[in-house]
Write an enzyme that holds these catalytic residues in place. Structure first.
Site, short mmCIF file in Angstrom:
data_model
loop_
_atom_site.label_atom_id
_atom_site.label_comp_id
_atom_site.label_asym_id
_atom_site.label_seq_id
_atom_site.Cartn_x
_atom_site.Cartn_y
_atom_site.Cartn_z
N CYS A 140 -21.91 96.53 47.30
CA CYS A 140 -21.80 97.48 48.40
C CYS A 140 -23.06 98.32 48.54
CB CYS A 140 -20.56 98.37 48.25
SG CYS A 140 -20.58 99.47 46.83
N CYS A 141 -23.17 98.99 49.68
CA CYS A 141 -24.31 99.85 49.98
C CYS A 141 -25.59 99.01 50.00
CB CYS A 141 -24.37 101.00 48.97
SG CYS A 141 -25.48 102.35 49.44
N ILE A 142 -26.62 99.37 49.22
CA ILE A 142 -27.89 98.66 49.22
C ILE A 142 -27.87 97.43 48.32
CG2 ILE A 142 -28.89 99.98 47.31
CD1 ILE A 142 -30.72 98.78 50.52
#
Length: 260
Positions: free
Chosen positions: A168-170
């Site tokens: 998730c995210c980066i």
């Protein structure tokens, strides 16, 4: 250089599903029970390590899903240390990624070199700049980045074994770099007035040969072929509970794909 609790004596944290928590929030399928999930951390703190809210959300949802969790982190120095109050590097200060990650893991953590696919049914990578600074050099080198050798090994081994990978995210950039042609999401492809401040990441993902799929913060993208599940999380500037919900959807699909 860092003393950890014996992996032999405490090889995993077993989270117990509460008996009454609202039927709509629980993973009711017994097939998800007892999945063995590795969670890979990259420090402690959004700007130089793991995003703590994301890690916590992942652990809560895994607990609710009845998973057995073991956390890992590489025993390496951080790229740098950020003073989170000032948003600036702390001069002449150094920290160890494994040591810092142990703060989130409450001490129950192992060196990433000890993570082997045969011991787990799935692996999940929270975001935070640590994924782009300590697990890879993406923050500095973009599409030309290098990935930590153990992270690369783990991603390739889980992929080869057909075991699900959640990011998730980066952190989806790690899969984009290591797994050719993988499909991931980091959210939207335009900043939209600052709602998606890191939208430019999508260009780097496509330049790596991966496919980017536009998703909202509460959504996930499931690459069924590669068993890679991704969600935007804090790539979006929005309410915390929406990020929590998106991470929950990611965890749910990782557990589903694990077949446990």
């Amino acid at each position: 250089m860092f003393a950890i609790r014996s992996v032999a004596s405490r090889s995993c944290l077993t989270f117990v599903k509460p008996q009454l928590f609202g039927a709509g929030l629980l993973h009711s399928s017994a097939s998800c029970r007892n999945a063995r999930v590795a969670v890979v951390l990259s420090g402690c703190g959004v700007y130089d390590g793991t995003e703590i809210h994301e890690a916590s959300a992942i652990l809560v949802h895994l607990s609710r899903g009845g998973a057995k969790v073991q956390m890992y982190a590489p025993d390496v120095p951080q790229m740098h240390v950020i003073d989170h109050g000032k948003g600036q590097p702390a001069e002449k200060e150094s920290r160890n990624v494994l040591s810092e990650s142990a703060r989130i893991a409450r001490g129950n953590i192992a060196d990433l070199s000890q993570l082997h696919t045969s011991n787990h049914d799935a692996v999940i990578f929270p975001g935070g700049f640590g994924a782009a600074k300590n697990l890879s050099t993406f923050a500095v080198d973009g599409k030309d980045c290098k990935v930590n050798k153990d992270v690369e090994r783990i991603l390739k081994d889980f992929h080869k074994a057909g075991k699900p990978i959640g990011l998730c995210c980066i952190s989806p950039v790690l899969a984009a770099k290591v797994l050719p042609g993988v499909e991931v999401t980091v959210g939207h492809e335009e900043e939209e007035g600052g709602k998606w401040p890191y939208a430019g990441t999508t260009q780097a993902i496509t330049s790596l040969g991966a496919k980017h799929c536009v998703k909202d913060v509460t959504e996930v993208h499931v690459d069924q072929k590669n068993k890679v599940v991704t969600s935007p999380a804090f790539m979006c500037e929005t309410d915390l509970h929406l990020i929590f919900d998106g991470i929950g959807a990611m965890v749910r699909d990782v557990l589903r794909l694990s077949g446990k």
